[in-house]
Each structure stands twice: as structure tokens, then as C-alpha cells.
Write a protein that holds these residues in place. Structure first.
Motif, PDB file in Angstrom:
ATOM      1  N   SER A   1      -5.828   8.605  -7.889  1.00  7.39           N
ATOM      2  CA  SER A   1      -6.871   8.197  -8.862  1.00  7.39           C
ATOM      3  C   SER A   1      -6.490   6.649  -8.998  1.00  7.39           C
ATOM      4  O   SER A   1      -5.493   6.298  -8.639  1.00  7.39           O
ATOM      5  N   ALA A   2      -7.293   5.815  -9.980  1.00  5.43           N
ATOM      6  CA  ALA A   2      -7.205   4.645  -9.989  1.00  5.43           C
ATOM      7  C   ALA A   2      -5.829   4.278 -10.644  1.00  5.43           C
ATOM      8  O   ALA A   2      -5.066   3.156 -10.349  1.00  5.43           O
ATOM      9  N   ASN A   3      -5.181   5.052 -11.426  1.00  5.98           N
ATOM     10  CA  ASN A   3      -3.834   4.677 -12.296  1.00  5.98           C
ATOM     11  C   ASN A   3      -2.723   5.596 -11.432  1.00  5.98           C
ATOM     12  O   ASN A   3      -1.788   5.756 -11.928  1.00  5.98           O
ATOM     13  N   TRP A   4      -3.019   5.898 -10.349  1.00  3.98           N
ATOM     14  CA  TRP A   4      -2.021   6.377  -9.181  1.00  3.98           C
ATOM     15  C   TRP A   4      -1.698   7.894  -9.649  1.00  3.98           C
ATOM     16  O   TRP A   4      -0.645   8.457  -8.792  1.00  3.98           O
ATOM     17  N   THR A   5      -2.419   8.372 -10.530  1.00 11.14           N
ATOM     18  CA  THR A   5      -1.857   9.837 -10.624  1.00 11.14           C
ATOM     19  C   THR A   5      -2.880  10.786  -9.752  1.00 11.14           C
ATOM     20  O   THR A   5      -3.502  10.026  -8.918  1.00 11.14           O
ATOM     21  N   GLN A   6      -2.472  11.924  -9.888  1.00  8.67           N
ATOM     22  CA  GLN A   6      -3.219  12.986  -8.749  1.00  8.67           C
ATOM     23  C   GLN A   6      -4.423  12.894  -9.145  1.00  8.67           C
ATOM     24  O   GLN A   6      -5.255  13.178 -10.289  1.00  8.67           O
ATOM     25  N   GLY A   7      -5.514  12.838  -7.870  1.00  9.58           N
ATOM     26  CA  GLY A   7      -7.119  12.626  -8.114  1.00  9.58           C
ATOM     27  C   GLY A   7      -7.521  14.160  -7.832  1.00  9.58           C
ATOM     28  O   GLY A   7      -7.075  15.070  -7.871  1.00  9.58           O
ATOM     29  N   GLN A   8      -9.037  14.195  -7.895  1.00  8.06           N
ATOM     30  CA  GLN A   8      -9.598  15.382  -8.056  1.00  8.06           C
ATOM     31  C   GLN A   8     -10.209  15.783  -6.704  1.00  8.06           C
ATOM     32  O   GLN A   8     -10.653  17.005  -6.559  1.00  8.06           O
ATOM     33  N   PHE A   9      -9.684  15.176  -5.517  1.00  8.11           N
ATOM     34  CA  PHE A   9     -10.222  15.636  -4.142  1.00  8.11           C
ATOM     35  C   PHE A   9      -8.849  15.982  -3.352  1.00  8.11           C
ATOM     36  O   PHE A   9      -7.762  15.563  -3.503  1.00  8.11           O
TER      37      PHE A   9
ATOM     38  N   ARG B   1       0.877  -1.313   0.132  1.00  7.50           N
ATOM     39  CA  ARG B   1      -0.050  -0.046   0.022  1.00  7.50           C
ATOM     40  C   ARG B   1       0.879   1.229  -0.114  1.00  7.50           C
ATOM     41  O   ARG B   1       1.697   1.483   1.077  1.00  7.50           O
ATOM     42  N   ILE B   2       0.657   2.263  -1.016  1.00  5.76           N
ATOM     43  CA  ILE B   2       1.584   3.423  -1.112  1.00  5.76           C
ATOM     44  C   ILE B   2       1.194   4.330   0.058  1.00  5.76           C
ATOM     45  O   ILE B   2      -0.171   4.578   0.180  1.00  5.76           O
ATOM     46  N   VAL B   3       2.239   4.871   0.844  1.00  8.20           N
ATOM     47  CA  VAL B   3       1.826   5.735   1.899  1.00  8.20           C
ATOM     48  C   VAL B   3       2.229   7.135   1.515  1.00  8.20           C
ATOM     49  O   VAL B   3       2.176   8.289   2.183  1.00  8.20           O
ATOM     50  N   TRP B   4       3.251   7.100   0.577  1.00  3.26           N
ATOM     51  CA  TRP B   4       3.862   8.549  -0.055  1.00  3.26           C
ATOM     52  C   TRP B   4       4.447   8.282  -1.362  1.00  3.26           C
ATOM     53  O   TRP B   4       4.764   7.257  -1.689  1.00  3.26           O
ATOM     54  N   ALA B   5       4.363   9.294  -2.175  1.00  5.43           N
ATOM     55  CA  ALA B   5       4.729   9.225  -3.579  1.00  5.43           C
ATOM     56  C   ALA B   5       5.360  10.372  -4.123  1.00  5.43           C
ATOM     57  O   ALA B   5       5.036  11.627  -3.686  1.00  5.43           O
ATOM     58  N   ALA B   6       6.469  10.418  -4.742  1.00  8.59           N
ATOM     59  CA  ALA B   6       7.111  11.474  -5.124  1.00  8.59           C
ATOM     60  C   ALA B   6       6.499  11.968  -6.486  1.00  8.59           C
ATOM     61  O   ALA B   6       6.618  13.344  -6.573  1.00  8.59           O
ATOM     62  N   ASN B   7       6.087  11.302  -7.311  1.00  2.63           N
ATOM     63  CA  ASN B   7       5.997  11.579  -9.193  1.00  2.63           C
ATOM     64  C   ASN B   7       4.561  11.395  -9.442  1.00  2.63           C
ATOM     65  O   ASN B   7       4.518  10.822 -10.601  1.00  2.63           O
ATOM     66  N   ARG B   8       3.650  11.514  -8.950  1.00  2.82           N
ATOM     67  CA  ARG B   8       2.303  11.223  -9.281  1.00  2.82           C
ATOM     68  C   ARG B   8       1.820  12.244 -10.468  1.00  2.82           C
ATOM     69  O   ARG B   8       0.955  11.703 -11.374  1.00  2.82           O
TER      70      ARG B   8
END
Length: 828
Positions: free
Chosen positions: A200-208, A107-114
Motif C-alpha cells: 500500500s501507499a504507506n508500505w504496509t501489506q496491500g489488498q492484492f 525502490r524497494i524490491v524486498w521487505a521483511a516487516n511490512r
């Protein structure tokens, strides 16, 4: 000294790596270190049943054996052609790295490059300068900690899941806990000004996103502007503390508020004299010893517990609505939520203007049977909705209900309208440029009367004929529509074929140089260095000979041809020192590109909205930039053979050269007006916040640019955005804030960070604000011509003597019945 430093680092490494098997990758890395994203150089990897894969470069095992372990490295989802550099939880054994439990998904808890996923053979490195950098396979920079020059000696993955860069004495230089993405781990805080943003589902930045503002904790869904669907305001019971912290009137200032994820609660704090003051508590269920909180792609903030094998959802944290109907996407676009059930809007006459996107999944939302078309705006209607409301309402203005409805029908981008009654038919009007989920309500539960209307498209009426009857109409219209669609398809294919063969500007005198796509591909090194994103496509840096260039690529040739031709013809045949020079263009098969002079200091918005004001523009520089913009617009409006109306004047379209000379760019929306024309009719185009009020009628003159220029004046003086949801209530709309400050004689209060340079030029700033007020008159005929603006800025004309009482009388300018508010809908 060197020996002592080495011993200290050795002691720190022992301390940090306790309870870790020697077979595992270390949770610590020293400077310099380089990892390449492939199985050959990162042997600690696992592939999961879902097809996702991890490549761990640092691993921290939970010494107790019950809670999750954490790893840092590359992670991908099937088909694994794009990777995140991230911190993620894993389940591992206790004897070797091969004992990673591949049955428990990470489970990802932090990401650098969404914002930019990388490919195989991307690399991450701790440089000798103390920076942690991520580069893609081609060496292009994707992300960094921006700690270059700091005394970083290594990187540590803490037991808490915190990724840390530290110095020689173990002091933290940078940490992932201070830069959260969508998750808070135990002990982590979300500070004022930071955001949790859904994935989002593809791990990119979501809308909320969730953020801490002056007055409390707020959740938003991204829109134009963002719309809030949750608020929890700060609460202070100690009156002395409340008075000192100014909670009730102005909120918690200077970024001192934060929320922390503690054992059993999500707690808000403010700082008073270096002492944390609790502002509220949200109690959480606590059945296990390890938890996390995640903002998810449906807008819910959920708390998770570790059950020894995997993460299990425990509860929602946000108390949004008893049945969850106030979440913006609960029923998809246009869907109506009622007691947790989703349905589509229906017509009063039994017709069905909407259909479900998926009849098996009503929560996917609805779509119009006949899509809205700006070309058929005269055949659009407002469908009344009974006992339907919305999760959030934006800016409004006071008017009558019929005027409110008429404004929506005239504005192409208005999708729905809500009218809150105050007395009889007078009240507050809300125009909605985008529709998320709607929700049913009982009138007695909200305490006021609300009317709701949603815009639908109707087909044109049949031609009048004695031989036509209802049956013929219903049979004939679909056939006619199909014929027209076929005709349009043939025309588009013909145009597309001609576009591949012909140059649309061939034979036009005075046009810039035509380049081939191959030439520009070579000039930009295969479009490798992106400068930014324009309104219609990305812009790349390139080089022709020894001269740098900027190349704009239109994203959609079919939809962008009009904008491409407008920009080439408009700017290609005009020449002025304050207009960005068009060097050439490409009309090669389906490629449409524009080649501009290179502007080394980028766009104005990057300078006036800087968070760090110490290296921002001086007042003298900003005044010069304002004058440059005015001269450029005066040339377009008054010195060309045809009046050129730009229609998208904003800081992002003002570019600065190496000497900070300002030049107007991006003419994709421009309109040409003959000298004998007083106005043009056009569909709404431009950017929200900069649109003049007359856009509601679509009757446009060059005075629309002057309104936008007035907005840019205010932003350049104040260093504040015209619409900023991060500001406290009453300050979101800069024009409304100015109205209030003029009434109390505190005009300069709108200026951010009033340093000595600004305070010494207060009188000049007030004069520029007066000029902005003149440009922002609701009646376009009362606004000045740009040649007058230039003379005032050059000192050749006086504002008061020219504008008369309009500038001196605050009551006339800011009449409550005619506020200086921007048009409430957007075309972009």
C-alpha cells in the motif's frame, strides 16, 4: 581444519566483493554481526527530496555501471518515524559511499516487516545460532529467517539483488528470492504456494496478491473469501507430458509449479522427473538490460526497465480486460467502469442514491447518500442496474430470481445481488457482502442473461396525516433526522461520561474480579507481548503473581460495549471445564479489558492447519478435542439457567491448554435464550463458512452452533479449511468437496496428508464425518442436540440408530436442490 575453513571464507569474500570500492560498505557480513538503526552506527545513508531516507548496511554496486546497484538496510518514508528492513535499488557513484545519488529515489524490491514497521534504534542481527533477526527499539522480535541451528556463517547481497545467508562452503541456507514480497527481479521465481502481495501507499501489506495454484497463475483481491480477477491456466501441448503431469484433470501437484522472470518473458514451469517443463510464456518488452516486475496497489502487475537513472514502467503483464475495467478497484467501491470512465449508480426515477467521494477524481469511488443500517433493514430496497456485471462471482446456489432478491434483503451484510438466468426466472444467485468496482457490458458479449441489483437505504415513510403534504415531508424529515442525530449525540456523551465514572457490572452477584487499567498494564509489561488478535481486539500475555494470564483489549469502546457486556455476563457467571475461565475484567474510564486464564497451546486452528504435518496433532488428540468442544456446547445449550448460543464457533475460538484440553472462548457475539423461547431474532453475526443457512432469515436457535460445530468437525478431521481459495477448482468449499466424495464412496479423500496414524483410524474418522453430516443438515430441526453428540462421541449412542436414514442415505442428505452450502454472506 580451522585454517582451511578460514582460507575458504577469505576466498569467498574476495569472490563476492569483486568490483567494489573499498570505501563502500561491504556486500558481505560475517557471523555474528549487529546493526542498530541510527546514523551513529550506520554511516552509509542518504536523504532524498521526498523526505525518505536509507541506511545501508550492505551495498552491491553494479560492476557494469549501467544497471542499478542494490543495498540492504533500513528505509523510511517521510516523516521517517517508521522503518522497513529491506533490499532496495540505489544509484551510486564509483569512488566512495558518499557518492550515493540522492536525486534518484530508491525502490524497494524486498521487505521483511511490512506487517510491523520498526522505529529508530531498532536492530538487525546475524546471531551465533545462524538466524537473521529483526527487533524493534524495545527489543521485541519483529521478524526472523527462522534458520536458527543452521550452519550459517555470513550474509551476502548478490548482484541480482538477492539477499543470501550462506554456510561455510558457500551453499545458500536462506534467500530473499525464495520469499518474495511484491517484486520479482531478474532470475527470480514465484513458486507454487508462495505469493506476490502488493504494497500500500504507506508500505504496509496491500489488498492484492498473485499466486501459483495447481492449474495456473491467479491474481486475487483480498475479501471474505478472496476474489480472483485474473487467471492464466497452464497449457501443455505434449499429450504424454500432459498425461504424466496430470495438468488437465488435477493440476500440477505437490508444489512443483512455478513462474520465473527471465530475459524477455514471464514463464511458467512444472517439474517432471526433475526436468522443467514449460507450461506457458508471457512475452515482455525488453528495451534495457535490467528489469523488474511489481504487483502494485491498483492490482496491476507492471514490468519496469532501468533507463540508467531510474526505473520506468514499460507495460502491464496481466491481460485482464481490453479497457482495464475488470480490475477490482479501478473505479473504487460502488463505481461503475465503462470504457475506462467511472460513474456512480443512478436510480430509475432520477434520484441519486450515490454520490462521488471526490468529484475531481471519479475513480475514488462512490458512497451511499443514506448509509445502510441493519436497524432499518425493513426500509432497504434493491436498485436494478442495467447491463452491469462484476469482475468475479463467488459461491452461488440455484433458485428463483425473487427468492434470490429476498435473501439479499433479509441479510444485513448483503450489499448487492447478481442473478444469472438459466431458464425463465430460475438460475444462479450470487450474494455479495462487499462491492468493489462494477463494470458495464454489452449483453451479447457475455453469452448469458444477467440481472444486477444493488442495495440502497430509504428513509422511513412519513406518518399519515391530512395536514401533511409532500412539501412538509421533505422539510420535516431532515429536521427530524437532525434532531434525532443531536439526541443520539447527547445520549452517547452522557453514556461515555457515566462509563468513565461507573462500573457497568457493579452490584451483579457472582461476577469475577474487577481490575484497574494500571494493574493490567503492569501485569502485561505495558501490553508488550501480543498473543493474537481476537474478533474485537488484541490479546496480550500477562502475569498475576506466579500465574500467567491472557488480557483481551476491546478496540472500540463505543461499538464494543454490547460485546463486552455480553462476554462478561455470559462467561463470568458460567463455570465448566471446557469453557475458558474469566478471571476478571477492567471497566476503568474508557478502558474495557477481559482477563482470562492462560492457554499455553493457543488456538486449534494453529494446529490443524499446520503446513508441516509431522508435528501436528494425532488422531487421538483431535478426537479428544472434538469431544471437549461438544461437552462445552452441551453445557451452554442445556445445563445453564438460560440457553447460551455462542454464535461464533470456529477453530480460532477453541483454545488448548498445556495438556491439549480444549476450551471454548470469545463470547462477544453470544445470545441468551429463555427456556420458554423457541428462537431469537438477531442481525447476522459470526464468520463466513461457519454460518448456518437459517441466518438468511435471522431466526436463530442453538442449532446454529451445531451447524458451526459440524464445520469444525470436518476441518479437524480433514485438516483443511472450510473455504480455501488455494485449493483447485471443486475443492475450495470443503462441504461441496465432501458431497462429491460421498457420491463416489471416497469420503477419506478429504483428509490431508494421510499418514500411518490416520490410515489406522479410518473407520473412526468416517463415523465422525457421518456425525458432521448430521450436524450440517440444512433444516435445523434435523440436527442433533449437543447432548446426543456427546453420547455418540463417548460411544453411548449409535449414529445410525439415532439419525436413521438421514445419515445412511447419501441421496437424501446431498439432494442437488438443497445443497449443504454455508450461508453466502458474513457479518465479520
Amino acid at each position: 581444519m580451522h585454517r582451511a575453513g578460514t582460507m575458504l571464507l577469505f576466498a569467498l569474500s574476495i569472490l563476492f566483493s569483486q568490483a567494489w570500492s573499498i570505501d563502500y560498505p561491504s556486500p558481505i557480513a560475517d557471523l555474528p554481526s549487529l546493526w542498530t538503526n541510527n546514523n551513529a552506527t550506520i554511516p552509509y545513508n542518504a536523504t532524498y527530496a521526498s523526505g525518505s531516507m536509507i541506511r545501508a548496511i550492505l551495498v552491491r554496486q553494479n560492476p557494469g555501471g549501467y544497471g542499478p546497484s542494490f543495498a540492504c538496510g533500513f528505509i523510511c518514508a517521510a516523516p521517517c518515524d517508521r522503518f522497513l528492513f529491506a533490499v532496495f535499488s540505489i544509484s551510486v557513484g564509483y569512488t566512495s559511499a558518499a557518492a550515493i545519488n540522492a536525486s534518484t529515489p530508491p525502490r524497494i524490491v524486498w521487505a521483511a516487516n511490512r506487517h510491523h514497521l520498526v522505529k529508530e534504534n531498532a536492530s538487525v542481527q546475524i546471531t551465533r545460532d545462524g538466524d537473521l533477526v529483526l527487533r524493534d527499539f524495545d527489543g521485541s522480535l519483529v521478524w526472523s529467517t527462522n534458520t536458527s541451528g543452521s550452519p550459517v556463517v555470513g550474509m551476502n547481497l548478490a548482484q541480482t539483488g538477492n539477499l543470501i545467508l550462506y554456510d561455510v562452503v558457500g551453499k545458500t541456507v536462506w534467500e530473499s528470492f525464495e520469499n518474495p514480497t511484491d517484486t520479482l527481479l531478474m532470475g527470480q521465481s514465484l513458486r507454487q504456494g508462495k505469493r506476490l502481495t502488493s504494497a500500500s501507499a504507506n508500505w504496509t501489506q496491500g489488498q492484492f496478491y498473485l499466486t501459483v495454484l495447481d492449474h495456473g497463475l491467479y491474481a486475487f483481491v483480498n475479501g471474505d473469501p478472496p476474489e480472483s480477477y485474473y487467471q492464466k491456466r497452464f497449457n501443455v501441448t505434449d499429450a504424454t507430458v500432459e498425461s504424466k503431469m496430470n495438468i488437465s484433470s488435477g493440476g500440477v501437484k505437490n508444489g512443483t509449479a512455478y513462474i520465473s522472470f527471465l530475459q524477455g518473458s514471464l514463464s511458467a514451469f512444472g517439474s517432471l522427473n526433475n526436468t522443467a517443463i514449460k507450461l506457458f510464456d508471457i512475452s515482455l518488452p525488453w528495451p534495457s538490460s535490467a528489469q523488474l516486475i511489481s504487483l502494485e496497489d491498483d492490482g496491476h502487475l507492471r514490468v519496469y526497465g532501468w533507463d540508467g537513472i531510474s526505473w520506468e514502467p514499460l507495460a502491464d503483464v496481466l491481460d485482464v480486460y481490453p479497457d482495464g475495467c475488470a480490475y477490482p478497484t479501478v473505479c473504487g467501491e460502488y463505481g461503475i467502469c465503462s470504457k475506462g470512465q467511472c460513474s456512480c449508480p443512478t436510480g430509475n426515477s432520477g434520484d441519486a442514491p450515490f454520490r462521488e467521494l471526490d468529484d475531481r477524481h471519479p475513480d475514488m469511488g462512490c458512497s451511499l447518500v443514506i448509509p445502510l443500517s441493519c436497524d432499518l433493514i425493513q426500509h432497504q430496497q434493491l436498485l436494478p442496474l442495467t447491463d452491469v456485471t462484476y469482475f468475479s462471482f463467488g459461491d452461488s446456489w440455484a433458485t428463483h430470481e425473487e427468492s434470490c432478491k429476498e435473501a439479499c434483503l433479509k441479510a444485513c451484510t448483503c450489499k448487492a445481488v447478481f442473478f444469472r438466468h438459466q431458464n425463465d426466472s430460475y438460475g444462479s444467485c450470487y450474494l455479495m457482502p462487499k462491492i468493489f468496482s462494477l463494470m458495464s457490458y454489452k449483453p451479447e458479449t457475455i453469452g448469458y442473461n444477467l440481472s444486477a441489483y444493488i442495495k440502497v437505504q430509504r428513509l422511513p415513510p412519513p406518518p399519515s396525516s391530512k395536514d401533511w403534504n409532500v412539501t412538509a415531508y421533505h422539510v420535516g424529515v431532515p429536521v427530524l433526522v437532525a434532531f434525532i442525530a443531536l439526541l443520539i449525540l447527547i445520549i452517547k456523551r452522557t453514556i461515555s461520561k457515566r462509563m468513565q465514572e461507573d462500573d457497568p457490572f457493579k452490584g451483579i452477584p457472582g461476577m469475577p474480579t474487577r481490575f484497574t487499567h494500571k494493574q493490567l498494564k503492569q501485569a502485561t509489561n505495558n501490553f508488550s507481548k501480543k498473543l493474537g488478535q481476537g474478533g474485537f481486539g488484541p490479546v496480550y500475555e500477562g502475569k498475576l503473581g506466579n500465574a500467567k494470564i491472557a488480557v483481551k483489549c476491546l478496540r472500540d469502546i463505543g461499538n464494543g460495549k454490547e460485546e463486552f457486556m455480553a462476554e462478561v455476563i455470559t462467561i463470568g457467571t458460567t463455570h465448566h471445564i471446557n469453557l475458558v475461565r474469566l478471571i476478571g475484567y477492567c471497566s476503568d474510564k474508557l478502558h474495557r479489558l477481559l482477563v482470562y486464564e492462560y492457554m499455553s497451546n493457543g488456538s486449534l486452528d494453529k494446529w490443524i492447519f499446520k503446513k508441516n504435518q509431522s508435528d501436528s496433532l494425532s488422531w487421538a488428540s483431535r478426537y479428544k478435542i472434538i469431544l471437549d468442544i461438544a461437552k462445552g456446547l452441551a453445557y451452554l445449550h442445556e445445563e445453564c439457567r438460560q440457553k447460551i448460543v455462542h454464535l461464533d464457533i470456529k477453530p480460532g475460538n477453541i483454545l488448548l491448554d498445556d495438556k491439549f484440553n480444549a476450551k471454548i472462548s470469545d463470547f462477544g457475539l453470544a445470545k441468551l435464550i429463555d427456556r420458554d423461547q423457541s428462537h431469537v431474532m438477531t442481525k447476522v453475526r459470526g464468520t463466513r463458512g461457519y454460518l448456518a443457512p437459517e441466518w438468511l432469515t435471522s431466526t436463530i436457535t442453538e442449532k446454529a452452533d451445531i451447524y458451526s460445530f459440524g464445520v469444525v468437525l470436518l476441518e479437524t478431521v480433514s485438516r483443511r479449511k472450510i473455504l480455501d481459495s488455494n485449493q483447485p477448482e471443486g475443492g475450495i468449499n470443503l462441504i461441496n468437496l465432501l458431497q462429491e466424495k460421498i457420491k463416489v464412496g471416497q469420503v477419506l479423500d478429504i483428509v490431508e496428508n494421510q499418514n500411518e496414524d490416520i490410515l489406522s483410524h479410518g473407520a473412526e474418522m468416517i463415523e465422525v464425518i457421518k456425525l458432521a453430516v448430521w450436524c450440517l443438515q440444512r433444516e435445523f430441526s434435523k440436527r442433533p442436540a449437543m447432548s446426543q453428540v456427546v453420547k455418540i462421541l463417548e460411544g453411548a449412542m449409535d449414529t445410525e440408530s439415532t439419525a436413521g436414514s438421514e445419515i445412511n442415505s447419501r441421496d437424501e442428505i446431498f439432494d442437488a436442490s438443497s445443497p449443504l452450502s454455508p450461508v453466502p454472506v458474513s457479518a465479520r
